[in-house]
Design an enzyme around this catalytic site. Structure first.
Site, short mmCIF file in Angstrom:
data_model
loop_
_atom_site.label_atom_id
_atom_site.label_comp_id
_atom_site.label_asym_id
_atom_site.label_seq_id
_atom_site.Cartn_x
_atom_site.Cartn_y
_atom_site.Cartn_z
N MET A 94 36.30 46.30 31.81
CA MET A 94 36.71 46.43 30.42
C MET A 94 37.14 45.13 29.75
O MET A 94 37.84 45.15 28.75
CB MET A 94 37.83 47.47 30.30
CG MET A 94 37.44 48.86 30.77
SD MET A 94 35.94 49.48 29.95
CE MET A 94 36.62 49.83 28.33
N ARG A 95 36.73 44.00 30.30
CA ARG A 95 37.09 42.72 29.68
C ARG A 95 35.84 41.92 29.34
O ARG A 95 34.82 42.05 30.02
CB ARG A 95 37.96 41.89 30.62
CG ARG A 95 39.35 42.44 30.68
CD ARG A 95 40.16 41.86 31.79
NE ARG A 95 41.27 42.76 32.04
CZ ARG A 95 42.43 42.72 31.39
NH1 ARG A 95 42.67 41.78 30.51
NH2 ARG A 95 43.36 43.62 31.62
N ASN A 111 25.11 43.91 33.47
CA ASN A 111 26.05 44.93 32.98
C ASN A 111 25.28 46.19 32.65
O ASN A 111 24.08 46.14 32.37
CB ASN A 111 26.75 44.40 31.72
CG ASN A 111 27.73 45.40 31.13
OD1 ASN A 111 28.52 46.02 31.86
ND2 ASN A 111 27.68 45.60 29.82
N HIS A 113 25.37 49.42 29.94
CA HIS A 113 25.98 49.84 28.67
C HIS A 113 25.46 51.24 28.32
O HIS A 113 24.25 51.49 28.42
CB HIS A 113 25.60 48.84 27.57
CG HIS A 113 26.22 49.19 26.26
ND1 HIS A 113 27.55 48.99 25.99
CD2 HIS A 113 25.70 49.79 25.15
CE1 HIS A 113 27.83 49.43 24.78
NE2 HIS A 113 26.72 49.90 24.24
N ASP A 149 27.24 42.37 25.00
CA ASP A 149 26.14 43.34 25.03
C ASP A 149 24.86 42.82 24.37
O ASP A 149 24.10 43.60 23.78
CB ASP A 149 26.56 44.67 24.37
CG ASP A 149 27.69 45.35 25.13
OD1 ASP A 149 27.79 45.14 26.36
OD2 ASP A 149 28.47 46.09 24.51
C1 GRF Z 1 29.86 53.66 31.99
O1 GRF Z 1 29.58 54.58 30.97
C2 GRF Z 1 29.22 52.32 31.69
O2 GRF Z 1 28.02 52.45 31.00
C3 GRF Z 1 30.25 51.65 30.83
O3 GRF Z 1 31.49 52.06 31.36
C4 GRF Z 1 31.33 53.29 32.04
C5 GRF Z 1 31.80 53.06 33.44
O4 GRF Z 1 31.80 54.23 34.20
N1 GRF Z 1 30.05 50.22 30.81
P1 GRF Z 1 32.04 54.15 35.76
O5 GRF Z 1 33.40 53.45 35.95
O6 GRF Z 1 30.94 53.39 36.38
O7 GRF Z 1 32.10 55.57 36.23
#
Ligand code: GRF
Length: 217
Positions: A94-95, A111, A113, A149
């Protein structure tokens, strides 16, 4: 040919991490998860790693909510290097990633998304898609660049948006596809089949050796 080492950065439940671990253990991808790093001490992702005998490392994130100071990001880099990581996978991390990490692993950070980029970047991609009223959404695995992204796209999968979808139902449908395409993207990287040209990631038809990451520095 050798299997590559993957380092996963995750802040939460780690279901995408799990899909990569499962594919690795099943032998369907030429990659092993060498370390999982989290900025969240309580991340389920860390538990998942431990369960599979994978090093699980918590790095205290410091004062900022959405980024890390360079000194702290450097700790991540050191940890990834100690584990001889070839590829870094962000999986619900989340960073925003900054130069310290980007420069240490050029074209080696990917990554996932939960939307069809370049539509709906940033947080809550599923809700953005729903609110906009698109009929199809999906997910994207892409290389990570300095812009959020916006790096070269490796694989995308589409899902229909149903009339009665909520954020939860659409997210669940997208997540199923995430768990398929993320391991596939790791495998393409492991096979040396991804080549970035301008802003496009070309998928080569033939397997190539993945050059070892420069070990200096
Ligand atoms: C997923 O929806 C991914 O696409 C997004 O964050 C979420 C992470 O889910 N970047 P998880 O922790 O892998 O279950």
């Amino acid at each position: 040919m050798r299997r590559i080492n993957v380092g996963v950065l995750a802040s939460g439940r780690g279901s995408n991490l799990q899909s990569i671990i499962d594919a690795s253990e099943a032998g369907t991808i030429d990659a092993d998860v060498a370390v999982v790093i989290s900025d969240n001490e309580d991340a389920v992702a860390l538990e998942r790693a431990r369960k599979h005998g994978i090093d699980a490392v918590y790095i205290a994130p410091g004062q900022y909510k959405t980024k890390m100071e360079p000194e702290i990001e450097q700790k991540m880099v050191d940890c990834l290097r100690e584990h001889d990581v070839d590829l870094v996978c962000l999986a619900g991390y989340m960073r925003v990633v900054h130069e310290t990490l980007l420069d240490a692993f050029p074209d080696r950070i990917i990554n996932i998304h939960p939307a069809l980029l370049p539509s709906f970047p940033g947080l809550h991609g599923q809700k953005q898609a729903l609110d906009y009223g698109v009929k199809w959404s999906g997910c994207t695995v892409h290389f990570v660049s300095a812009d959020v992204d916006a790096g070269a796209i490796i694989i995308q999968a589409t899902v229909p948006v149903e009339e009665d979808d909520t954020e939860d139902t659409l997210s669940a449908r997208i997540l199923e596809q995430e768990h398929k395409i993320y391991p596939q993207a790791v495998h393409l990287f492991a096979q040396g089949r991804l080549k970035i040209e301008d802003r496009r990631a070309r998928v080569l038809p033939q397997r190539q050796a993945v050059p070892a990451r420069a070990r200096s520095g």
